[in-house]
Design a protein around this motif. Structure first.
Motif, PDB file in Angstrom:
ATOM      1  N   GLY A 107       0.479  -1.030  -0.104  1.00 28.03           N
ATOM      2  CA  GLY A 107       0.092  -0.417  -0.409  1.00 28.03           C
ATOM      3  C   GLY A 107       0.844   1.311   0.197  1.00 28.03           C
ATOM      4  O   GLY A 107       0.267   2.716   0.517  1.00 28.03           O
ATOM      5  N   LEU A 108       2.096   1.281  -0.226  1.00 28.58           N
ATOM      6  CA  LEU A 108       2.785   2.313  -0.714  1.00 28.58           C
ATOM      7  C   LEU A 108       2.466   3.455  -2.082  1.00 28.58           C
ATOM      8  O   LEU A 108       3.474   3.648  -2.171  1.00 28.58           O
ATOM      9  N   LEU A 109       2.295   2.702  -2.474  1.00 26.38           N
ATOM     10  CA  LEU A 109       1.750   3.348  -3.684  1.00 26.38           C
ATOM     11  C   LEU A 109       0.636   3.968  -4.451  1.00 26.38           C
ATOM     12  O   LEU A 109      -0.765   3.727  -3.688  1.00 26.38           O
ATOM     13  N   LEU A 148       5.513   7.381  -5.367  1.00 24.13           N
ATOM     14  CA  LEU A 148       5.161   6.399  -3.707  1.00 24.13           C
ATOM     15  C   LEU A 148       4.186   7.365  -2.869  1.00 24.13           C
ATOM     16  O   LEU A 148       4.339   8.664  -2.830  1.00 24.13           O
ATOM     17  N   ASP A 149       3.788   7.171  -1.611  1.00 26.23           N
ATOM     18  CA  ASP A 149       3.201   7.872  -0.430  1.00 26.23           C
ATOM     19  C   ASP A 149       4.158   8.609   0.129  1.00 26.23           C
ATOM     20  O   ASP A 149       3.008   8.483   1.471  1.00 26.23           O
ATOM     21  N   LEU A 178       5.551  13.279   4.815  1.00 25.00           N
ATOM     22  CA  LEU A 178       6.400  13.445   3.602  1.00 25.00           C
ATOM     23  C   LEU A 178       5.467  13.582   2.370  1.00 25.00           C
ATOM     24  O   LEU A 178       4.149  13.731   1.628  1.00 25.00           O
ATOM     25  N   PRO A 179       6.036  14.508   1.311  1.00 25.20           N
ATOM     26  CA  PRO A 179       5.699  14.757   0.220  1.00 25.20           C
ATOM     27  C   PRO A 179       5.312  13.582  -0.745  1.00 25.20           C
ATOM     28  O   PRO A 179       5.931  13.009  -0.547  1.00 25.20           O
ATOM     29  N   LEU A 180       4.194  13.641  -1.523  1.00 21.13           N
ATOM     30  CA  LEU A 180       4.829  12.789  -2.472  1.00 21.13           C
ATOM     31  C   LEU A 180       5.876  12.755  -3.659  1.00 21.13           C
ATOM     32  O   LEU A 180       5.901  14.189  -3.488  1.00 21.13           O
ATOM     33  N   GLU A 225      15.089   5.528   3.133  1.00 21.21           N
ATOM     34  CA  GLU A 225      14.486   4.815   4.921  1.00 21.21           C
ATOM     35  C   GLU A 225      13.473   4.601   5.446  1.00 21.21           C
ATOM     36  O   GLU A 225      12.950   3.806   5.505  1.00 21.21           O
ATOM     37  N   ARG A 226      12.702   5.470   5.086  1.00 25.37           N
ATOM     38  CA  ARG A 226      11.064   4.862   5.085  1.00 25.37           C
ATOM     39  C   ARG A 226      10.295   3.647   4.033  1.00 25.37           C
ATOM     40  O   ARG A 226      10.130   2.737   4.981  1.00 25.37           O
TER      41      ARG A 226
END
Length: 377
Positions: free
Chosen positions: A165-167, A179-180, A186-188, A234-235
């Protein structure tokens, strides 16, 4: 995947990629020398793996669009005869002109770079120049001559990210893939454009995500101008269980200005210019002096501009340090330096290059011992 609480057995050092489209500037040199000292010193205190793959830099729109431009404008140029400065100036002009690229042609070059390791002759010329310069500088083998596929395909990596679910994926509508970042405040960040062309983060993720496993700790080395991207990187790695840390290095102003190399301003301060500067120092003094300057003087967050006069002083000091051993006619007694290096290790598991260099500069008498010289020269 990384197991929570598993002991760290290998430090994976992943410096930011550099596209072979321009000369190595003081900011590049700082990053390379910090990485070189860090890897060599940390390897004496524990397991270390350096990640460098040319395709992390060449399977990017940034490189492919420039090389397509060269094919259009100079199809018959013998790039093996061109200097790094001449190629770099073309790169600056390319960005200044902001031409509309032929997306299909750029895509074809990206596919060749990804599948076959294709690099434009201008890029190969730049890699040859870099290899010679870094060999003179004593930087450990990065793998500039190596060619290997990225660890996983773009489609596989995107599927893995989507499963978590990261996109935010608009490909079905003819749009881009992001990237979500907002899930972490954080920004898109675009990973793939509407025409299927990758952002530079995609090949980095393709190489690093499959490496995640028990006992590995990832150290991401980058300049502070792209900290937002590396916070997101990193996230994402942490989402898959990786232990991560970042080493953000300040950029080096040239002529009082901090700017990306694509905008120029680096004439007279490239690694080639520094290596060609007149002086009487030998190779060992040049190598040690460059590290005293770029690691010991330009510390991690230094805002100091590049100063050739100060660099010369560091090379002179290095020559005096090394000259004492020759004057004595003997090498200083060897000793086990693993314990001192271990004391300089950070909580993230790497030996701090700045603290190590300052300790070397603070030596009251005598040249560096052979074990330290192996790290610095």
């Amino acid at each position: 995947m990384q197991l929570e609480g598993a002991p760290v057995t290998e430090l994976v050092v992943a410096p930011v990629t550099i596209t072979p489209t321009k000369p190595l500037t003081p900011t590049h040199v700082k990053g390379l020398l910090w990485t070189d000292v860090l890897v060599k010193a940390s390897a004496r205190a524990g397991g270390v793996r350096l990640v460098w793959n040319n395709r992390m830099a060449t399977v990017t729109t940034q490189a492919a669009a420039f090389w397509h431009h060269l094919d259009l404008t100079e199809p018959h140029t013998d790039w093996s005869r061109e200097s790094e400065t001449a190629i770099g100036e073309r790169y600056v002009r390319f960005h200044a002109e902001r031409r509309t690229a032929d997306l299909r042609a750029v895509g074809a070059r990206l596919a060749r770079a990804d599948k076959d390791g294709w690099i434009h002759p201008a890029g190969r010329r730049m890699l040859d120049v870099w290899r010679a310069q870094l060999d003179l500088l004593g930087v450990g083998e990065l793998g500039l001559a190596a060619d290997r596929p990225l660890a996983t395909t773009a489609e596989t990596l995107l599927d893995i990210l989507a499963a978590r679910g990261l996109l935010i994926d608009h490909r079905r509508y003819g749009g881009p893939v992001h990237l979500d970042g907002p899930r972490w405040g954080l920004p898109l960040r675009q990973l793939v454009g509407a025409h299927g062309h990758p952002n530079y983060l995609l090949p980095i993720l393709r190489e690093l995500v499959p490496m995640i496993g028990p006992g590995r700790h990832f150290l991401l080395v980058h300049d502070d101008g792209i900290t937002a991207d590396y916070l997101l990187l990193e996230r994402v790695l942490a989402e898959f269980g990786a232990r991560t840390a970042r080493l953000a290095l300040s950029r080096v102003p040239v002529g009082g200005t901090v700017r990306s190399s694509r905008y120029g301003g680096w004439r007279g301060a490239t690694l080639g210019d520094l290596a060609a500067a007149s002086g009487s120092a030998d190779r060992a003094a040049y190598r040690l002096g460059m590290r005293l300057y770029f690691v010991g003087t330009l510390h991690r967050r230094s805002a100091q501009p590049f100063r050739m006069r100060l660099l010369r002083r560091c090379v002179g000091r290095a020559a005096r340090l090394l000259g004492r051993a020759a004057a004595d006619g003997r090498e200083p007694a060897g000793r086990d330096i693993r314990d001192p290096l271990s004391r300089l290790r950070t909580p993230q598991g790497y030996v701090d290059p700045y603290r190590l260099t300052v300790s070397l500069l603070g030596r009251p008498v005598g040249p560096p011992a052979p074990e330290l010289r192996a790290i610095y020269t």
